[in-house]
Design a protein around this motif. Structure first.
Motif, short mmCIF file in Angstrom:
data_model
loop_
_atom_site.label_atom_id
_atom_site.label_comp_id
_atom_site.label_asym_id
_atom_site.label_seq_id
_atom_site.Cartn_x
_atom_site.Cartn_y
_atom_site.Cartn_z
N LEU A 100 0.83 -1.21 0.00
CA LEU A 100 0.00 0.00 0.00
C LEU A 100 0.86 1.26 0.00
CD1 LEU A 100 -2.93 -0.91 2.43
CD2 LEU A 100 -2.88 -0.98 -0.08
N LYS A 101 2.02 1.21 0.64
CA LYS A 101 2.94 2.35 0.60
C LYS A 101 3.43 2.56 -0.82
CE LYS A 101 4.65 1.47 5.29
NZ LYS A 101 5.85 1.15 6.11
N VAL A 102 3.73 1.47 -1.52
CA VAL A 102 4.19 1.57 -2.90
C VAL A 102 3.09 2.13 -3.79
CG1 VAL A 102 4.93 0.23 -4.91
CG2 VAL A 102 5.86 -0.29 -2.65
N LEU A 103 1.87 1.63 -3.64
CA LEU A 103 0.76 2.12 -4.46
C LEU A 103 0.44 3.58 -4.14
CD1 LEU A 103 -1.51 -1.06 -4.36
CD2 LEU A 103 -0.24 -0.17 -6.32
N SER A 104 0.61 3.95 -2.88
CA SER A 104 0.44 5.36 -2.50
C SER A 104 1.39 6.25 -3.27
CB SER A 104 0.66 5.52 -0.99
OG SER A 104 0.73 6.89 -0.63
N ARG A 105 2.67 5.83 -3.35
CA ARG A 105 3.67 6.63 -4.08
C ARG A 105 3.37 6.66 -5.58
NH1 ARG A 105 4.18 7.04 0.55
NH2 ARG A 105 6.08 7.15 1.82
N LEU A 106 2.95 5.52 -6.13
CA LEU A 106 2.70 5.46 -7.56
C LEU A 106 1.49 6.27 -7.98
CD1 LEU A 106 3.41 1.68 -8.32
CD2 LEU A 106 4.88 3.65 -8.82
N LEU A 107 0.54 6.47 -7.07
CA LEU A 107 -0.65 7.25 -7.39
C LEU A 107 -0.50 8.72 -7.04
CD1 LEU A 107 -3.49 4.77 -6.34
CD2 LEU A 107 -2.80 5.43 -8.65
N ASP A 108 0.57 9.07 -6.36
CA ASP A 108 0.85 10.48 -6.09
C ASP A 108 1.54 11.07 -7.33
OD1 ASP A 108 0.94 12.85 -4.76
OD2 ASP A 108 2.22 12.15 -3.11
N TYR A 109 1.67 12.39 -7.34
CA TYR A 109 2.31 13.06 -8.46
C TYR A 109 3.75 12.55 -8.61
CZ TYR A 109 3.86 16.85 -11.53
OH TYR A 109 4.36 17.58 -12.60
N PRO A 110 4.14 12.11 -9.79
CA PRO A 110 5.49 11.56 -9.98
C PRO A 110 6.58 12.62 -9.81
CG PRO A 110 4.35 11.74 -12.10
CD PRO A 110 3.35 12.05 -11.04
N THR A 111 7.52 12.34 -8.95
CA THR A 111 8.61 13.27 -8.66
C THR A 111 9.94 12.64 -9.02
OG1 THR A 111 8.90 12.44 -6.42
CG2 THR A 111 7.31 14.25 -6.73
#
Length: 246
Positions: free
Chosen positions: A4-15
């Motif tokens: 879920l932490k990984v999916l959270s990052r992938l669904l946030d704005y890509p930095t």
């Protein structure tokens, strides 16, 4: 659930910070024990394509999907309450849940922003995490089929979330439901929204602003650990609540 932490990052704005860790993210997905093999394959294909593209292209695609129109909004309560007053109260209630778990957020993202919500859920233990995901599974599935209709591989992330929730969702029925939906991200559709919007003055936290930078609760602060709620700085809590209600 680490995934879920990984999916959270992938669904946030890509930095740029995210862009540097494509190999690490792929490894976590490949070794995850909660994902099905089909979900792993779809997510790994997503990661391979996104981290092979330039960061600017990825950011442009992200903006085009999630920052134009409301049908793909990453704000949970926009899909449930729209612009009604109930939305503000729902966010206050969700913020209280975050605080009860010992989690604090800043002032850039709203509490119902899906990547932020997933960050919170990832701290709640496996069974509680499934319960939180099940609560919003209909919205996750709706976003999945709308992204499928647009031919976006972001649908893989939402399909994985729906599967992790173990909710009984008729995804095929949702596909039929959205089949004839008109897109709301065209110039004509966006112009119509501007014409219909009422003019308001002053701050409006319900429609825009609160950072996805969070202080995650420790292992002993998880909801499934049956630990007494700890107090936080009251002045900060009042300020945050006032920002949402104003």
């Amino acid at each position: 659930m680490e995934i879920l932490k990984v999916l959270s990052r992938l669904l946030d704005y890509p930095t740029e910070a995210l862009y540097e860790h494509g190999i690490d993210i792929a490894e976590i997905i490949a070794n995850d024990a909660d994902l099905s093999e089909s979900n792993k394959a779809s997510l790994l294909a997503f990661v391979d394509q996104r981290f092979s593209d330039s960061l600017l292209d990825w950011q442009a695609d992200y903006d085009g999907l999630f920052e134009r129109g409301r049908s793909l909004s990453l704000l949970i309560y926009e899909h449930i309450h729209g612009e009604s007053r109930d939305r503000g109260q729902a966010m206050v209630n969700l913020l209280e849940q975050y605080r009860a778990a010992g989690l604090d957020i800043g002032v850039r993202e709203l509490p119902d922003y899906i990547p932020l919500f997933l960050e919170f859920v990832s701290t709640q233990g496996s069974e509680n995490g499934k319960g939180w995901l099940e609560d919003i599974a209909p919205i996750l599935a709706l976003l999945q089929v709308r992204l499928e209709k647009r031919g976006s591989n972001y649908s893989a992330a939402f399909a994985a979330l729906v599967a992790l929730s173990e909710a009984a969702i008729d995804v095929q029925a949702l596909r039929e439901q959205v089949k004839d939906e008109k897109r709301d991200d065209t110039k004509k559709a966006l112009d119509k929204v501007w014409e219909e919007e009422a003019v308001t003055f002053g701050g409006d936290a319900v429609n825009g602003g609160c950072p996805s930078q969070v202080n995650r609760p420790s292992e002993t602060q998880r909801r499934d650990q049956d630990v007494p709620i700890s107090f936080i700085d009251n002045s900060s809590a009042q300020a945050a609540e006032q920002a949402i209600r104003s």
